[in-house]
Scaffold this motif. Sequence first.
Motif, mmCIF file in Angstrom:
data_model
loop_
_atom_site.group_PDB
_atom_site.id
_atom_site.type_symbol
_atom_site.label_atom_id
_atom_site.label_comp_id
_atom_site.label_asym_id
_atom_site.label_seq_id
_atom_site.Cartn_x
_atom_site.Cartn_y
_atom_site.Cartn_z
ATOM 1 N N GLN A 1 80.423 15.996 40.528
ATOM 2 C CA GLN A 1 79.939 16.309 42.180
ATOM 3 C C GLN A 1 81.076 15.293 42.929
ATOM 4 O O GLN A 1 80.664 14.375 43.062
ATOM 5 C CB GLN A 1 78.588 16.380 42.053
ATOM 6 C CG GLN A 1 78.712 17.519 43.289
ATOM 7 C CD GLN A 1 77.295 17.888 43.832
ATOM 8 O OE1 GLN A 1 76.150 17.172 43.167
ATOM 9 N NE2 GLN A 1 77.494 18.618 45.038
ATOM 10 N N TRP B 1 69.189 14.891 33.448
ATOM 11 C CA TRP B 1 69.968 14.755 34.122
ATOM 12 C C TRP B 1 69.866 13.258 34.104
ATOM 13 O O TRP B 1 69.035 12.805 34.503
ATOM 14 C CB TRP B 1 70.075 15.475 35.608
ATOM 15 C CG TRP B 1 70.392 16.934 35.905
ATOM 16 C CD1 TRP B 1 69.382 18.142 35.999
ATOM 17 C CD2 TRP B 1 72.013 17.348 35.480
ATOM 18 N NE1 TRP B 1 69.833 18.891 36.041
ATOM 19 C CE2 TRP B 1 71.830 18.393 35.737
ATOM 20 C CE3 TRP B 1 73.080 17.050 35.970
ATOM 21 C CZ2 TRP B 1 72.961 19.682 36.145
ATOM 22 C CZ3 TRP B 1 74.278 17.325 35.820
ATOM 23 C CH2 TRP B 1 74.223 18.992 35.101
ATOM 24 N N TYR C 1 77.798 12.770 35.951
ATOM 25 C CA TYR C 1 76.841 12.712 35.523
ATOM 26 C C TYR C 1 76.538 13.916 33.860
ATOM 27 O O TYR C 1 77.580 14.372 33.710
ATOM 28 C CB TYR C 1 75.850 13.498 36.160
ATOM 29 C CG TYR C 1 75.222 13.523 38.072
ATOM 30 C CD1 TYR C 1 76.445 14.246 38.883
ATOM 31 C CD2 TYR C 1 74.365 13.351 38.217
ATOM 32 C CE1 TYR C 1 75.952 13.513 39.667
ATOM 33 C CE2 TYR C 1 73.635 12.584 40.033
ATOM 34 C CZ TYR C 1 74.816 12.854 40.787
ATOM 35 O OH TYR C 1 74.613 12.342 42.114
ATOM 36 N N ALA D 1 74.178 14.979 31.225
ATOM 37 C CA ALA D 1 72.491 15.629 30.853
ATOM 38 C C ALA D 1 72.709 16.729 29.924
ATOM 39 O O ALA D 1 73.636 16.249 28.990
ATOM 40 C CB ALA D 1 72.904 17.254 32.245
ATOM 41 N N ARG E 1 78.540 21.216 42.584
ATOM 42 C CA ARG E 1 79.079 20.356 40.995
ATOM 43 C C ARG E 1 79.057 21.462 39.980
ATOM 44 O O ARG E 1 79.482 22.383 39.156
ATOM 45 C CB ARG E 1 77.108 20.283 39.902
ATOM 46 C CG ARG E 1 76.724 19.495 39.137
ATOM 47 C CD ARG E 1 75.720 18.651 39.035
ATOM 48 N NE ARG E 1 74.935 18.197 40.086
ATOM 49 C CZ ARG E 1 73.442 17.167 39.771
ATOM 50 N NH1 ARG E 1 73.342 17.228 38.371
ATOM 51 N NH2 ARG E 1 73.572 17.408 41.048
ATOM 52 N N SER F 1 76.070 24.260 35.966
ATOM 53 C CA SER F 1 76.529 23.667 37.282
ATOM 54 C C SER F 1 75.080 24.046 38.273
ATOM 55 O O SER F 1 75.347 23.772 39.340
ATOM 56 C CB SER F 1 77.764 24.503 37.762
ATOM 57 O OG SER F 1 78.031 25.819 37.464
ATOM 58 N N ASN F 2 74.432 24.672 38.436
ATOM 59 C CA ASN F 2 73.325 24.640 38.355
ATOM 60 C C ASN F 2 72.269 23.913 38.140
ATOM 61 O O ASN F 2 71.960 23.361 36.954
ATOM 62 C CB ASN F 2 72.927 26.085 38.156
ATOM 63 C CG ASN F 2 71.416 27.046 38.927
ATOM 64 O OD1 ASN F 2 70.521 25.556 39.449
ATOM 65 N ND2 ASN F 2 71.759 27.524 39.517
ATOM 66 N N TYR F 3 71.465 22.992 38.924
ATOM 67 C CA TYR F 3 70.883 21.161 38.277
ATOM 68 C C TYR F 3 70.082 22.324 37.669
ATOM 69 O O TYR F 3 69.559 21.711 36.991
ATOM 70 C CB TYR F 3 70.039 21.799 40.387
ATOM 71 C CG TYR F 3 69.244 19.752 39.754
ATOM 72 C CD1 TYR F 3 67.773 20.364 40.004
ATOM 73 C CD2 TYR F 3 69.709 18.807 40.043
ATOM 74 C CE1 TYR F 3 66.924 19.061 39.357
ATOM 75 C CE2 TYR F 3 69.127 17.693 39.461
ATOM 76 C CZ TYR F 3 67.557 18.290 39.125
ATOM 77 O OH TYR F 3 66.940 17.090 39.328
ATOM 78 N N TYR F 4 69.182 23.043 37.993
ATOM 79 C CA TYR F 4 68.399 23.703 37.417
ATOM 80 C C TYR F 4 68.381 24.538 36.091
ATOM 81 O O TYR F 4 68.005 24.841 35.291
ATOM 82 C CB TYR F 4 66.870 24.514 38.126
ATOM 83 C CG TYR F 4 66.634 24.103 39.378
ATOM 84 C CD1 TYR F 4 67.112 24.404 40.167
ATOM 85 C CD2 TYR F 4 65.745 23.320 39.254
ATOM 86 C CE1 TYR F 4 66.941 23.775 42.106
ATOM 87 C CE2 TYR F 4 65.699 22.177 40.404
ATOM 88 C CZ TYR F 4 65.621 23.240 41.723
ATOM 89 O OH TYR F 4 65.259 22.328 42.629
#
Length: 129
Positions: free
Chosen positions: A38, A119, A94, A96, A44, A111-114
């Motif tokens: 990001q 992470w 990051y 993940a 992201r 690309s979606n944090y959730y």
Amino acid sequence: VQLVESGGGLVQAGGSLRLSCAASGVTFDDYTIGWFRQAPGKEREGVSCIKSSESTTYYKDSVKGRFTISTDNAKNTVYLQMNSLKPEDTAVYYCAALAGTGAAIMCHVGSNYYGVDYWGKGTLVTVSA
């Protein structure tokens, strides 16, 4: 679960860095591991993902031929070798982990944090012109 990134830093354009993601609490047999980045003011994005159990990988188009993702199962570590770095590669990177999915899917949903299960905290990569 812990994902700990290292290896970021400042490098000139054309240079190389190798990022490491030391994983604990997850096994590469069960989890797909990915690298995301990001940049300031940007969303992201998935850079590269690997499903070690199937030996499959995914790369964002702009890094193909320059970045290589790999795993060391004995060390439970995922690496991202980055060559021919460009200023536009500057970002926080990051690591993940996501269970039960393919490499390409993970790099898109992450690309979606959730969109992922776990992470890391990130490591900064700065590429100067």
